[in-house]
Design an enzyme around this catalytic site. Structure first.
Site, PDB file in Angstrom:
ATOM      1  N   CYS A   1       0.803  -1.225   0.000  1.00 25.65           N
ATOM      2  CA  CYS A   1       0.000   0.000   0.000  1.00 25.65           C
ATOM      3  C   CYS A   1       0.838   1.280   0.000  1.00 25.65           C
ATOM      4  O   CYS A   1       1.383   1.645  -1.023  1.00 25.65           O
ATOM      5  CB  CYS A   1      -0.996  -0.048   1.152  1.00 25.65           C
ATOM      6  SG  CYS A   1      -2.410   1.036   0.892  1.00 25.65           S
TER       7      CYS A   1
ATOM      8  N   ARG B   1     -12.397   6.434  -0.574  1.00 24.71           N
ATOM      9  CA  ARG B   1     -11.438   5.390  -0.216  1.00 24.71           C
ATOM     10  C   ARG B   1     -11.925   4.043  -0.734  1.00 24.71           C
ATOM     11  O   ARG B   1     -13.130   3.774  -0.750  1.00 24.71           O
ATOM     12  CB  ARG B   1     -11.249   5.326   1.302  1.00 24.71           C
ATOM     13  CG  ARG B   1     -10.612   6.574   1.882  1.00 24.71           C
ATOM     14  CD  ARG B   1     -10.155   6.369   3.308  1.00 24.71           C
ATOM     15  NE  ARG B   1      -8.966   5.532   3.412  1.00 24.71           N
ATOM     16  CZ  ARG B   1      -7.729   5.948   3.128  1.00 24.71           C
ATOM     17  NH1 ARG B   1      -7.512   7.190   2.729  1.00 24.71           N
ATOM     18  NH2 ARG B   1      -6.701   5.132   3.257  1.00 24.71           N
TER      19      ARG B   1
ATOM     20  N   HIS C   1      -3.408  -5.548   2.252  1.00 23.70           N
ATOM     21  CA  HIS C   1      -3.092  -5.755   3.661  1.00 23.70           C
ATOM     22  C   HIS C   1      -3.789  -7.064   4.044  1.00 23.70           C
ATOM     23  O   HIS C   1      -4.238  -7.812   3.197  1.00 23.70           O
ATOM     24  CB  HIS C   1      -3.690  -4.631   4.521  1.00 23.70           C
ATOM     25  CG  HIS C   1      -3.186  -3.263   4.238  1.00 23.70           C
ATOM     26  ND1 HIS C   1      -2.027  -2.773   4.781  1.00 23.70           N
ATOM     27  CD2 HIS C   1      -3.707  -2.243   3.511  1.00 23.70           C
ATOM     28  CE1 HIS C   1      -1.860  -1.518   4.400  1.00 23.70           C
ATOM     29  NE2 HIS C   1      -2.861  -1.169   3.620  1.00 23.70           N
TER      30      HIS C   1
HETATM   31  N1  GLN Z   1      -2.084   6.797   2.566  1.00 28.92           N
HETATM   32  C1  GLN Z   1      -2.214   5.984   1.415  1.00 28.92           C
HETATM   33  C2  GLN Z   1      -3.608   6.026   0.806  1.00 28.92           C
HETATM   34  O1  GLN Z   1      -4.557   6.310   1.496  1.00 28.92           O
HETATM   35  C3  GLN Z   1      -1.830   4.547   1.737  1.00 28.92           C
HETATM   36  C4  GLN Z   1      -2.790   3.887   2.691  1.00 28.92           C
HETATM   37  C5  GLN Z   1      -2.330   2.546   3.176  1.00 28.92           C
HETATM   38  O2  GLN Z   1      -1.135   2.266   3.216  1.00 28.92           O
HETATM   39  N2  GLN Z   1      -3.273   1.742   3.588  1.00 28.92           N
HETATM   40  O3  GLN Z   1      -3.775   5.775  -0.353  1.00 28.92           O
END
Ligand code: GLN
Length: 246
Positions: A93, A127, A193
Site C-alpha cells: 500500500c 477510499r 493488507h
Molecule cells: N495513505 C495511502 C492512501 O490512502 C496509503 C494507505 C495505506 O497504506 N493503507 O492511499
C-alpha cells in the site's frame, strides 16, 4: 540457511497488521530449520545492505508517508541496486505507492517516490475499502490471492509496469482497469493488507525461495511445510467473496 530481512520504517509504516507479513516469513523459515533475523530500519538508521536477503515495508497514513519519504528517497540508490540484483521485496500500500514515481495526496502534496516501479498514484474521490480477491501471474499455487484494502490513492501502471494480478473482488490499483499491484524482478507491490502473507502462504514461500536461491546461487530445495491453517484463512475470504478457487 540464514536469512536477514530488513523491515523498513516499522514505527511509521505498519497498518492493518502489516507486521504479520514479517512474522509469516519468519515462521515459515524457522519451521524449515532456517535462521531468520529481522533488522528494523527507521529514520536515519544505518543499514549494512550487503547482509540483507529480503526487504519488507508496510502501508501508512498520508502523514506517516510524508514523514518517511525523504529518508526513503535517500536510500534509493542502495535499495534499487539490491532490487536489481534480485533481492525480494514486498511493499504494501503506502510503501507500494512510494516505490512508484509519486503519490499525490488528497491535500495536493506530492510525495516523490523511488520510481523503481513504473506506477503513479493520485488520491481519488473516495477510499477503496474491503476484501480483495485477485488472480496473480506469479508462479504460485493457488493463483488466488486474498487480502484487505484501505486506500485513497488510485494507482496507474505506466508502459513498463506489470500488474501483480487481476482483481476479481475489490478495487485494486484504481477500480477501473482491473489491475492489482505491480511486479518487477522479485519486487512485489500490492494494495493487499490483511495481512497478506499469513493468508497467502504460497507467496510467503515464493519470497523465501527467491531469497534462498540468491544466497546459494542456484535452485535451493524448500522443505515442504503444512499450510492447512493458512489456507483455511485464505478460503474464508474466498468464500466470503463468493468466488471459486482458481
Ligand atoms: N495513505 C495511502 C492512501 O490512502 C496509503 C494507505 C495505506 O497504506 N493503507 O492511499
Amino acid at each position: 540457511m540464514e536469512l536477514t530481512l530488513a523491515h523498513l520504517y516499522p514505527q511509521h509504516m505498519n497498518l492493518y497488521g502489516d507486521r504479520g507479513n514479517v512474522l509469516a516469513l519468519q515462521y515459515r523459515a524457522v519451521h524449515r530449520g532456517w535462521g531468520f533475523h529481522v533488522v528494523d530500519v527507521d529514520l536515519g538508521d544505518a543499514v549494512d545492505w550487503k547482509t540483507v536477503d529480503l526487504i519488507f515495508m508496510g502501508g501508512g497514513e498520508d502523514t506517516h508517508q510524508a514523514r518517511i519519504y525523504e529518508d526513503f528517497l535517500r536510500r534509493g540508490p542502495e535499495l534499487q541496486a539490491l532490487l536489481d540484483e534480485g533481492v525480494p521485496m514486498l511493499a504494501v500500500c503506502g510503501a507500494y505507492q512510494l516505490l512508484g514515481h509519486h503519490y499525490r495526496t488528497a491535500d495536493g502534496a506530492v510525495l516523490q517516490g523511488l520510481g523503481y516501479l513504473d506506477i503513479t498514484t493520485e488520491a481519488g474521490p473516495s477510499r477503496a475499502i474491503g476484501d480483495v480477491v485477485c488472480e496473480t501471474t506469479l508462479p504460485v499455487t493457488p493463483m488466488t490471492l486474498v487480502g484487505f484494502e484501505n486506500h485513497g490513492g488510485r494507482t496507474f501502471l505506466g508502459p513498463e509496469g506489470t500488474p501483480l494480478g487481476t482483481v476479481r473482488v475489490g478495487k485494486g490499483n484504481n477500480g477501473t482497469d482491473g489491475s492489482e499491484g505491480a511486479v518487477k524482478n522479485h519486487t512485489l507491490g500490492t494494495y493487499l493488507h490483511g495481512s497478506l502473507l499469513p493468508k497467502n502462504p504460497q507467496v510467503t514461500d515464493l519470497l523465501l525461495q527467491w531469497a534462498a536461491n540468491r544466497q546459494t546461487g542456484g535452485p535451493t530445495p524448500l522443505p515442504p511445510l503444512d499450510s492447512t491453517r493458512e489456507m483455511a484463512a485464505h478460503d474464508v475470504i474466498v468464500k466470503r467473496s463468493k468466488i471459486r478457487h482458481v
